[in-house]
Design a protein around this motif. Structure first.
Motif, PDB file in Angstrom:
ATOM      1  N   ASP A 103     -33.150  -6.825  47.420  1.00 37.43           N
ATOM      2  CA  ASP A 103     -34.182  -6.935  46.377  1.00 37.43           C
ATOM      3  C   ASP A 103     -33.624  -5.768  45.297  1.00 37.43           C
ATOM      4  N   LYS A 104     -35.012  -5.402  44.597  1.00 33.58           N
ATOM      5  CA  LYS A 104     -34.578  -4.325  43.328  1.00 33.58           C
ATOM      6  C   LYS A 104     -34.262  -3.002  43.850  1.00 33.58           C
ATOM      7  N   TRP A 105     -34.790  -2.728  45.181  1.00 35.63           N
ATOM      8  CA  TRP A 105     -34.591  -1.342  45.697  1.00 35.63           C
ATOM      9  C   TRP A 105     -32.861  -1.638  46.416  1.00 35.63           C
ATOM     10  N   GLY A 106     -32.104  -2.386  46.245  1.00 33.82           N
ATOM     11  CA  GLY A 106     -31.082  -2.421  46.838  1.00 33.82           C
ATOM     12  C   GLY A 106     -29.921  -2.501  46.054  1.00 33.82           C
ATOM     13  N   ARG A 107     -28.596  -2.567  46.466  1.00 37.10           N
ATOM     14  CA  ARG A 107     -27.627  -2.718  45.570  1.00 37.10           C
ATOM     15  C   ARG A 107     -26.321  -3.612  46.089  1.00 37.10           C
ATOM     16  N   ILE A 108     -25.472  -4.267  45.279  1.00 41.55           N
ATOM     17  CA  ILE A 108     -24.469  -4.995  45.907  1.00 41.55           C
ATOM     18  C   ILE A 108     -23.367  -4.368  45.099  1.00 41.55           C
ATOM     19  N   GLU A 109     -22.182  -3.901  45.726  1.00 42.66           N
ATOM     20  CA  GLU A 109     -21.032  -3.507  45.077  1.00 42.66           C
ATOM     21  C   GLU A 109     -19.878  -4.193  45.562  1.00 42.66           C
ATOM     22  N   VAL A 110     -19.042  -4.647  44.873  1.00 41.30           N
ATOM     23  CA  VAL A 110     -17.993  -5.366  45.012  1.00 41.30           C
ATOM     24  C   VAL A 110     -16.678  -4.237  45.568  1.00 41.30           C
ATOM     25  N   THR A 111     -15.906  -4.375  46.511  1.00 41.34           N
ATOM     26  CA  THR A 111     -15.198  -3.233  46.981  1.00 41.34           C
ATOM     27  C   THR A 111     -13.767  -4.101  47.718  1.00 41.34           C
ATOM     28  N   ASP A 112     -12.932  -3.039  47.861  1.00 40.11           N
ATOM     29  CA  ASP A 112     -11.688  -3.646  48.117  1.00 40.11           C
ATOM     30  C   ASP A 112     -11.661  -4.608  49.465  1.00 40.11           C
ATOM     31  N   PRO A 113     -10.583  -5.693  49.237  1.00 42.12           N
ATOM     32  CA  PRO A 113     -10.737  -6.828  50.224  1.00 42.12           C
ATOM     33  C   PRO A 113     -10.737  -6.031  51.853  1.00 42.12           C
ATOM     34  N   ALA A 114     -11.696  -6.673  52.575  1.00 42.44           N
ATOM     35  CA  ALA A 114     -11.731  -6.225  53.915  1.00 42.44           C
ATOM     36  C   ALA A 114     -10.439  -6.631  54.793  1.00 42.44           C
ATOM     37  N   ASN A 115     -10.169  -5.835  55.768  1.00 42.04           N
ATOM     38  CA  ASN A 115      -9.004  -6.301  56.733  1.00 42.04           C
ATOM     39  C   ASN A 115      -9.516  -6.972  57.858  1.00 42.04           C
ATOM     40  N   PHE A 116     -10.602  -7.780  57.986  1.00 44.31           N
ATOM     41  CA  PHE A 116     -11.212  -8.344  59.041  1.00 44.31           C
ATOM     42  C   PHE A 116     -11.296  -9.900  58.858  1.00 44.31           C
ATOM     43  N   THR A 117     -11.448 -10.621  59.849  1.00 48.69           N
ATOM     44  CA  THR A 117     -11.592 -12.099  59.688  1.00 48.69           C
ATOM     45  C   THR A 117     -12.830 -12.414  60.091  1.00 48.69           C
ATOM     46  N   VAL A 118     -13.856 -13.106  59.386  1.00 41.60           N
ATOM     47  CA  VAL A 118     -15.107 -13.507  59.650  1.00 41.60           C
ATOM     48  C   VAL A 118     -15.157 -14.537  60.976  1.00 41.60           C
ATOM     49  N   LYS A 119     -16.022 -14.031  61.985  1.00 43.27           N
ATOM     50  CA  LYS A 119     -16.333 -14.807  63.053  1.00 43.27           C
ATOM     51  C   LYS A 119     -17.087 -16.039  62.702  1.00 43.27           C
ATOM     52  N   GLU A 120     -16.409 -17.203  62.529  1.00 41.07           N
ATOM     53  CA  GLU A 120     -17.361 -18.308  61.974  1.00 41.07           C
ATOM     54  C   GLU A 120     -18.285 -19.033  62.991  1.00 41.07           C
ATOM     55  N   ASP A 121     -18.143 -18.632  64.376  1.00 37.25           N
ATOM     56  CA  ASP A 121     -18.697 -19.635  65.437  1.00 37.25           C
ATOM     57  C   ASP A 121     -19.876 -18.814  65.850  1.00 37.25           C
ATOM     58  N   ASN A 122     -20.419 -17.749  64.966  1.00 38.34           N
ATOM     59  CA  ASN A 122     -21.556 -16.829  65.464  1.00 38.34           C
ATOM     60  C   ASN A 122     -22.501 -17.007  63.982  1.00 38.34           C
ATOM     61  N   ASN A 123     -23.078 -17.901  63.743  1.00 34.57           N
ATOM     62  CA  ASN A 123     -23.906 -18.125  62.443  1.00 34.57           C
ATOM     63  C   ASN A 123     -25.313 -17.629  62.913  1.00 34.57           C
ATOM     64  N   LEU A 124     -25.836 -16.393  62.527  1.00 33.37           N
ATOM     65  CA  LEU A 124     -27.380 -16.117  62.978  1.00 33.37           C
ATOM     66  C   LEU A 124     -28.445 -16.856  61.900  1.00 33.37           C
ATOM     67  N   SER A 125     -27.858 -17.310  61.022  1.00 34.09           N
ATOM     68  CA  SER A 125     -28.897 -18.166  60.104  1.00 34.09           C
ATOM     69  C   SER A 125     -29.434 -19.704  60.816  1.00 34.09           C
ATOM     70  N   LEU A 126     -28.601 -20.009  62.066  1.00 34.78           N
ATOM     71  CA  LEU A 126     -28.507 -21.223  62.594  1.00 34.78           C
ATOM     72  C   LEU A 126     -29.682 -21.087  63.828  1.00 34.78           C
ATOM     73  N   ILE A 127     -29.876 -19.872  64.108  1.00 32.08           N
ATOM     74  CA  ILE A 127     -30.915 -19.524  65.213  1.00 32.08           C
ATOM     75  C   ILE A 127     -32.209 -19.689  64.857  1.00 32.08           C
ATOM     76  N   GLU A 128     -33.120 -20.543  65.428  1.00 30.44           N
ATOM     77  CA  GLU A 128     -34.559 -20.611  64.927  1.00 30.44           C
ATOM     78  C   GLU A 128     -35.422 -19.808  65.582  1.00 30.44           C
ATOM     79  N   TYR A 129     -36.320 -18.983  64.997  1.00 28.77           N
ATOM     80  CA  TYR A 129     -36.898 -17.994  65.521  1.00 28.77           C
ATOM     81  C   TYR A 129     -38.581 -18.620  65.250  1.00 28.77           C
TER      82      TYR A 129
END
Length: 137
Positions: A103-129
């Motif tokens: 939100d307005k109290w936070g910040r987004i900064e573009v940074t150097d490319p990361a050297n990790f690969t995204v773990k695509e089989d663990n999507n936390l937004s698919l878990i329903e609470y």
């Protein structure tokens, strides 16, 4: 009479798999996997027309993925394959699933490319609470 400012503390970086519902103040380094504009409309505010944009971006790190809700100018920063640092991010709940937002109290900064690969089989937004009320007797 010179007052000394308290030293700025180093940010503690959180991993995606450590995010929990209702929490805030997270600092994460994530890679944008995809970005999809879900709302774009103009609104007359006085003499100028204000543009409102909303995009759902899939972001993640080596521990998992989550949906990030980008608003207005944030949409331009969240391009696929970009690595960003999200400062003071919070977890919003939307239809029972977690969404990451800055939100307005936070910040987004573009940074150097990361050297990790995204773990695509663990999507936390698919878990329903579900909100459960506990009655103590």
């Amino acid at each position: 009479m010179a007052e000394s400012k308290p030293a700025m503390r180093k940010p503690e970086f959180t991993k995606v798999n450590q995010l929990r519902p209702g929490t805030s103040g997270h600092t994460l380094t994530v890679k944008v996997v995809s970005s999809k504009t879900v709302l774009q409309k103009g609104r007359a505010a006085g003499s100028q027309v204000r543009q409102m944009r909303l995009a759902e971006c899939l972001v993640g790190d080596e521990t998992g993925m989550i949906v990030f809700t980008a608003r207005n100018e944030q949409v331009d920063l969240m391009k696929p394959d970009t690595t960003v640092i999200l400062r003071n991010a919070k977890i919003d709940m939307f239809k029972g699933s977690m969404r990451l937002a800055v939100d307005k109290w936070g910040r987004i900064e573009v940074t150097d490319p990361a050297n990790f690969t995204v773990k695509e089989d663990n999507n936390l937004s698919l878990i329903e609470y579900e909100l459960v009320t506990v009655v103590e007797e």
